[in-house]
Design a protein around this motif. Sequence first.
Motif, PDB file in Angstrom:
ATOM      1  N   ILE A  98       0.846  -1.198   0.000  1.00 51.71           N
ATOM      2  CA  ILE A  98       0.000   0.000   0.000  1.00 51.71           C
ATOM      3  C   ILE A  98       0.884   1.252   0.000  1.00 51.71           C
ATOM      4  CG2 ILE A  98      -1.995  -1.052   1.098  1.00 51.71           C
ATOM      5  CD1 ILE A  98      -1.012   0.037   3.776  1.00 51.71           C
ATOM      6  N   THR A  99       2.076   1.118  -0.593  1.00 45.84           N
ATOM      7  CA  THR A  99       3.011   2.242  -0.665  1.00 45.84           C
ATOM      8  C   THR A  99       2.447   3.355  -1.539  1.00 45.84           C
ATOM      9  OG1 THR A  99       4.910   0.786  -0.358  1.00 45.84           O
ATOM     10  CG2 THR A  99       5.335   2.945  -1.331  1.00 45.84           C
ATOM     11  N   PHE A 123      -0.047   4.120   3.937  1.00 48.29           N
ATOM     12  CA  PHE A 123      -1.142   4.481   4.834  1.00 48.29           C
ATOM     13  C   PHE A 123      -0.781   4.233   6.289  1.00 48.29           C
ATOM     14  CE2 PHE A 123      -3.608   3.689   0.885  1.00 48.29           C
ATOM     15  CZ  PHE A 123      -4.188   4.948   0.779  1.00 48.29           C
ATOM     16  N   THR A 124       0.211   3.389   6.527  1.00 48.37           N
ATOM     17  CA  THR A 124       0.607   3.076   7.900  1.00 48.37           C
ATOM     18  C   THR A 124       1.753   3.943   8.404  1.00 48.37           C
ATOM     19  OG1 THR A 124       2.082   1.326   7.111  1.00 48.37           O
ATOM     20  CG2 THR A 124      -0.179   0.699   7.681  1.00 48.37           C
ATOM     21  N   GLY A 125       2.299   4.811   7.553  1.00 47.12           N
ATOM     22  CA  GLY A 125       3.367   5.705   7.994  1.00 47.12           C
ATOM     23  C   GLY A 125       4.585   5.630   7.090  1.00 47.12           C
ATOM     24  N   LEU A 131      14.963  -0.134   8.233  1.00 43.52           N
ATOM     25  CA  LEU A 131      14.775   0.536   9.517  1.00 43.52           C
ATOM     26  C   LEU A 131      13.477   0.140  10.201  1.00 43.52           C
ATOM     27  CD1 LEU A 131      16.998   2.396   8.094  1.00 43.52           C
ATOM     28  CD2 LEU A 131      16.286   4.092   9.769  1.00 43.52           C
ATOM     29  N   GLU A 132      12.528  -0.400   9.450  1.00 39.88           N
ATOM     30  CA  GLU A 132      11.295  -0.860  10.088  1.00 39.88           C
ATOM     31  C   GLU A 132      11.567  -2.048  11.014  1.00 39.88           C
ATOM     32  OE1 GLU A 132       7.641  -0.892   7.672  1.00 39.88           O
ATOM     33  OE2 GLU A 132       8.896  -0.146   6.030  1.00 39.88           O
ATOM     34  N   LEU A 148       9.093   5.667  12.873  1.00 42.31           N
ATOM     35  CA  LEU A 148       9.949   6.394  11.944  1.00 42.31           C
ATOM     36  C   LEU A 148       9.225   7.615  11.414  1.00 42.31           C
ATOM     37  CD1 LEU A 148      11.369   3.421   9.822  1.00 42.31           C
ATOM     38  CD2 LEU A 148      12.467   4.553  11.768  1.00 42.31           C
ATOM     39  N   ASP A 149       9.943   8.720  11.313  1.00 47.14           N
ATOM     40  CA  ASP A 149       9.386   9.893  10.660  1.00 47.14           C
ATOM     41  C   ASP A 149       9.931   9.942   9.228  1.00 47.14           C
ATOM     42  OD1 ASP A 149       8.736  12.961  10.250  1.00 47.14           O
ATOM     43  OD2 ASP A 149       7.721  12.346  12.089  1.00 47.14           O
ATOM     44  N   ASN A 150       9.852  11.092   8.618  1.00 45.78           N
ATOM     45  CA  ASN A 150      10.189  11.269   7.206  1.00 45.78           C
ATOM     46  C   ASN A 150      11.696  11.447   7.042  1.00 45.78           C
ATOM     47  OD1 ASN A 150       9.911  11.882   4.437  1.00 45.78           O
ATOM     48  ND2 ASN A 150       9.655  14.058   4.874  1.00 45.78           N
ATOM     49  N   LEU A 151      12.451  10.351   7.193  1.00 42.12           N
ATOM     50  CA  LEU A 151      13.915  10.418   7.170  1.00 42.12           C
ATOM     51  C   LEU A 151      14.423  10.807   5.785  1.00 42.12           C
ATOM     52  CD1 LEU A 151      14.575   7.220   9.275  1.00 42.12           C
ATOM     53  CD2 LEU A 151      15.008   9.570  10.005  1.00 42.12           C
TER      54      LEU A 151
END
Length: 379
Positions: A259-260, A286-288, A328-329, A335-338
């Motif tokens: 769902i990217t 949708f999940t971050g 990193l997951e 995680l934010d918007n790295l």
Amino acid sequence: MIGLGALLALSLTACDTRPLQAENRLFLDLSLELLGTVELPTFTFQDTPVGGLSGITYDRQNDRYYAISDDRSILAPARFYQLKLATIPDAQAPEKAVEVESVTFLKDTQGELYAPHTIDTEAIALSPRHTLYIASEGNLGRQIPPFIGEFDPTTGQLLNTLGLPKRFLPNTPIRNEEDIPHGIRDNLGFESLTLGITSLAPDDPFRLFTAPESALLQDQLEQDDSRLRLLHYVINPIGPELLISENLYLLDPIPPDSITLAQGLVELFALEREGYLLSLERTLSFTGFGAKLFQLSTGNATDTSRIETLSGSLSNVEPLRKQLLLNLEDLGIPLDNLEGMTLGPRLPDGSQILLLVSDNNFSEDQVTQFIWFRFTQKP
């Protein structure tokens, strides 16, 4: 606030679970150990909102970092910050891990501040001659092209710009019937930038690597933006820069059932060993947010500079070799918007700090996230 939990000490080694095959021998033996994370809300420093940090670089001589904000001169003039960071964050005093020491506004060659919506700075790298290379995605809606400029770190003034191949520069709307649309797409330009430095002497040449976040207009496939072009320059002390090569960089495949919503290359870092880089790919679903770190090997990659479009068959094109270093997951932390990445100081055992930083988009729903790793290269 601190995002450590119990200060994870997770060691991840790219080669531990893989047999020693010919493919693996192409890569260096690298490992990462998570040391800590710190999350900061948007705050104000000298009347500027500190946020949108989309690139970071380390000044080893002064033990300081420069971080570029992607504010398009809207909330405050386009700028970069000088930061003092803890070598390793203290879980008991996270507020001491990140200190903003100064802000410098960017200026054009005439010494004027950039007007709103005329610049979109996304990446930054410190050169041996103590100048800053900064990449701007431009603003295609206003017919402002992307650029990579060399700036004075003290005054913030633009000194000169890098010559970009015509195929990277947007030519829409089409004015000549014989032309095909080409160039970067809006907000998908030069997000990554790194310098390959073998000497700190200011008069020695050094290398510059950059790539767009997503495929150029002429390289797009239907629902496939994964074919990128990575540029490799040599910067000489005298005369113009020299474009050495252009190579195919393939983004990590998106699983069919994913769902990217968005995916892109957001940062590069050139390792001391010539021919090797790190790359950071960021995803949004949708999940971050998600992110992956890869090791790149440039050897034997095909020069794509004479290929008009990469939307056809790639059977005769050897891409840059990639090896996953870390998803990193798998760390089990939010995680934010790295978007930013750099190597920092050396630790007593000879390893180095690898630092990641996120662009919070100046949103109340996001944070500026710093992540510290111990980065080790085995002989």
